[in-house]
Scaffold this motif. Structure first.
Motif, PDB file in Angstrom:
ATOM      1  N   TYR A 175       0.802  -1.219   0.000  1.00 16.21           N
ATOM      2  CA  TYR A 175       0.000   0.000   0.000  1.00 16.21           C
ATOM      3  C   TYR A 175       0.831   1.263   0.000  1.00 16.21           C
ATOM      4  O   TYR A 175       0.327   2.340   0.274  1.00 16.21           O
TER       5      TYR A 175
ATOM      6  N   VAL B  73      -0.051  10.442   1.212  1.00 17.89           N
ATOM      7  CA  VAL B  73      -1.442  10.070   0.910  1.00 17.89           C
ATOM      8  C   VAL B  73      -1.641   8.571   1.121  1.00 17.89           C
ATOM      9  O   VAL B  73      -2.679   8.132   1.640  1.00 17.89           O
ATOM     10  N   ASP B  74      -0.627   7.800   0.746  1.00 18.97           N
ATOM     11  CA  ASP B  74      -0.726   6.342   0.918  1.00 18.97           C
ATOM     12  C   ASP B  74      -0.872   5.979   2.395  1.00 18.97           C
ATOM     13  O   ASP B  74      -1.657   5.095   2.751  1.00 18.97           O
TER      14      ASP B  74
ATOM     15  N   GLN C 268      -2.075   7.926   4.734  1.00 14.74           N
ATOM     16  CA  GLN C 268      -3.413   8.353   5.160  1.00 14.74           C
ATOM     17  C   GLN C 268      -4.464   7.331   4.742  1.00 14.74           C
ATOM     18  O   GLN C 268      -5.344   6.964   5.526  1.00 14.74           O
ATOM     19  N   ASN C 269      -4.380   6.887   3.485  1.00 10.31           N
ATOM     20  CA  ASN C 269      -5.331   5.881   3.004  1.00 10.31           C
ATOM     21  C   ASN C 269      -5.199   4.590   3.790  1.00 10.31           C
ATOM     22  O   ASN C 269      -6.202   3.949   4.107  1.00 10.31           O
TER      23      ASN C 269
ATOM     24  N   GLN D 255      -4.419   4.224   6.799  1.00 12.80           N
ATOM     25  CA  GLN D 255      -5.019   4.341   8.133  1.00 12.80           C
ATOM     26  C   GLN D 255      -6.526   4.429   8.077  1.00 12.80           C
ATOM     27  O   GLN D 255      -7.195   4.077   9.041  1.00 12.80           O
ATOM     28  N   THR D 256      -7.067   4.958   6.971  1.00 17.55           N
ATOM     29  CA  THR D 256      -8.506   5.227   6.950  1.00 17.55           C
ATOM     30  C   THR D 256      -9.283   4.232   6.100  1.00 17.55           C
ATOM     31  O   THR D 256     -10.422   3.918   6.425  1.00 17.55           O
ATOM     32  N   SER D 257      -8.717   3.735   4.995  1.00 17.80           N
ATOM     33  CA  SER D 257      -9.528   2.966   4.053  1.00 17.80           C
ATOM     34  C   SER D 257      -9.176   1.499   3.955  1.00 17.80           C
ATOM     35  O   SER D 257      -9.849   0.768   3.227  1.00 17.80           O
ATOM     36  N   ILE D 258      -8.121   1.061   4.592  1.00 20.50           N
ATOM     37  CA  ILE D 258      -7.695  -0.320   4.385  1.00 20.50           C
ATOM     38  C   ILE D 258      -7.907  -1.118   5.665  1.00 20.50           C
ATOM     39  O   ILE D 258      -7.544  -0.654   6.763  1.00 20.50           O
TER      40      ILE D 258
END
Lengths: 257, 266
Positions: A99, A108-109, A111-112, A114-117
């Motif tokens: 990721y 951004v990776d 952040q993603n 932590q929030t979307s995966i």
């Protein structure tokens, strides 16, 4: 002759099946002769040896160890825990690599992640706290070895390798520190890199080599990423192999005091 | 000359006396160099073994009463009666007996290691090991579920945080940097003290003792190092604020972003 109940017949069939499976060609090809997976485990000195001898991982240990060495209060298991944390960090690290891109998108990776995966935050936390823990545990391991005088002959050289392993652990942690690409990361690495710039004679070159430029940029990010995920793990595994091998060759655990 | 024990000397003298047909006292005196050695007028009683049956040997050997049994070679079965009890490996040598030297009684192999008390790795080592690994895993997962790793704003080279701090394990060094010249505190101390001295330590400390009471200086040295590094690191983490000025964490707060989420944890 007593007639077997249905239940006993099932039980017998199950035992027969498992015996013929364990003794069969497939299991014989996978497990070495004497392995408990081939002939079952009955507690005996012979089988206790086979457990260690027939497994590549357990084979890091000798079949027998000194009695005082298995006391938890002697080693606190610190060396084993260092190695274990390294394995945990490798597994979580490989997972994080799916990721993460070491470019301008790094932040951004994260952040993603932590929030979307799913479990992204947990795995990232495990990797970060595990890394801090590993630095601490390796340092404590070194202190334990020092206080036991375990670096003395014939173990002098293994101490040297141990110091190298500590330095590599610090380098691994330091290169990983930059990867989230936030303000904490970039300025911590800037402080560290500027320290390298004070090296006599080759200071400017050392700093330039570390930063891949004059200051921390995305080029530094790529450089630290490659060091972190490939180069340093590769080196540290080699030194770990020598370290473990020397532990056994130098006569196992030191002491008793 | 080697000091020969009396009983060996007597045994040797007896053998000599028997071989030469003299008294034991005479033989003893000869061996000690107190009397002229008896001239050997006759060959000692030996078996002369030859392959050809009963030849006259080069020397007149009066003792060849029995036909010599041919031991090694499968001679044509003319004289071979039965296998002799002892097979002589060099039959043409005439065997006499004399004391050449005395080997003192001591083990020919020196044991280098004492037998040690050992236990089976499985289960005595591997079970505690497994339990500690599981405990560590549980601790790490719990810690990671509770504490969020910090993630500040995106990296921006144009905005310098004040203070800018290194990772915690380098903060002791960063603290040293505020006292001394960076070439000394930032490079020479970590390189010479941290790497070279540390690696060379087993080669410098040649005291073979391992018990703490017999290596007080080494213990003291390491403990001072540990305390120094610990104090510098704690100062660097907790007591340094903007402009690397002294701050008190309970008054001014903690200026270390790595700990940010630990403090604001609800």
């Amino acid at each position: 002759m007593q007639k077997l109940s249905f239940r006993d017949k099932i039980k017998e069939a199950r035992i027969n099946a498992s015996d013929s499976f364990r003794g069969g060609k497939l299991m014989s090809s996978i497990f070495r002769p004497g392995s408990p997976f081939r002939k079952g485990y009955v507690d005996s000195p012979r089988n206790r040896s086979y457990v260690v001898m027939n497994n590549v991982l357990y084979h890091l240990h000798p079949v027998k160890v000194k009695r005082h060495g298995v006391r938890l209060s002697y080693t606190l298991c610190l060396g084993g825990l260092s190695f274990f944390l390294f394995i945990v960090l490798t597994i979580t690290g490989i997972w994080l690599m799916f990721y993460f891109r070491p470019t301008e998108l790094a932040y951004v990776d994260i952040q993603n992640l932590q929030t979307s995966i799913a479990f992204g935050s947990l795995v990232r936390n495990m990797h970060r706290w595990g890394a801090h823990l590993m630095v601490l545990v390796v340092f404590l391991h070194m202190s334990r070895v020092f206080y036991h005088g375990a670096y003395k002959a014939p173990r002098e050289f293994n101490w040297v390798i141990g110091v190298i392993l500590l330095l590599l652990t610090l380098l691994l942690s330091f290169t990983g520190y930059l990867l989230p690409w936030d303000q904490l990361a970039i300025w911590a690495v800037t402080v560290g890199g500027n320290m390298a710039g004070y090296t006599p004679v080759i200071g400017a070159q050392a700093k330039f080599g570390l930063f891949a430029g004059l200051e921390a940029t995305t080029a530094t990010l790529l450089r630290f990423y490659v060091l972190h995920v490939l180069f340093l793990p590769f080196i540290i595994v080699i030194f770990m192999a020598v370290h473990f091998w020397r532990v056994r060759k130098d006569g196992g655990i030191s002491g008793p005091l | 000359m080697v000091d020969i024990p009396e009983h060996l000397l007597i045994r040797s003298a007896e053998a000599r006396a028997k071989a030469l047909g003299i008294t034991v006292d005479q033989a003893l005196a000869e061996m000690k160099g107190e009397a002229e050695p008896t001239v050997i007028s006759k060959e000692p009683d030996v078996q002369v073994i030859d392959e050809t049956p009963a030849p006259a040997a080069e020397t007149p050997a009066p003792a060849a009463e029995t036909p010599a049994p041919a031991a090694e070679t499968p001679a044509p079965a003319t004289t071979k009666k039965e296998t002799p009890e002892e097979v002589e490996f060099a039959p043409e040598v005439k065997v006499t007996q004399r004391l050449l030297t005395v080997v003192k009684a001591k083990p020919i192999q020196k044991p280098v290691s004492e037998p040690v008390d050992k236990v089976n790795t499985w289960p005595h080592l591997m079970l505690p090991e497994f339990v500690s690994l599981m405990a560590m895993t549980a601790f790490l997962i719990l810690l990671s579920a509770i504490l969020q790793a910090p993630l500040l704003e995106e990296a921006n080279p144009n905005v310098t945080p004040n203070p800018a701090k290194a990772p915690w394990y380098f903060l002791g060094l960063q603290e040293l940097l505020s006292y001394w010249d960076p070439q000394i505190a930032g490079v020479m101390i970590p390189l010479l003290l941290g790497v070279v001295l540390w690696m060379a330590f087993p080669y410098i400390d040649r005291n073979p003792e391992t018990h703490p009471s017999k290596r007080k200086f080494a213990i003291m040295f390491y403990t001072f190092f540990l305390a120094g590094a610990g104090i510098l690191t704690i100062i660097g983490v907790l007591f340094r604020g903007p402009g690397w000025n002294w701050t008190y964490p309970w008054i001014d707060g903690i200026w270390f972003d790595d700990l940010l989420d630990w403090i604001h944890f609800e």
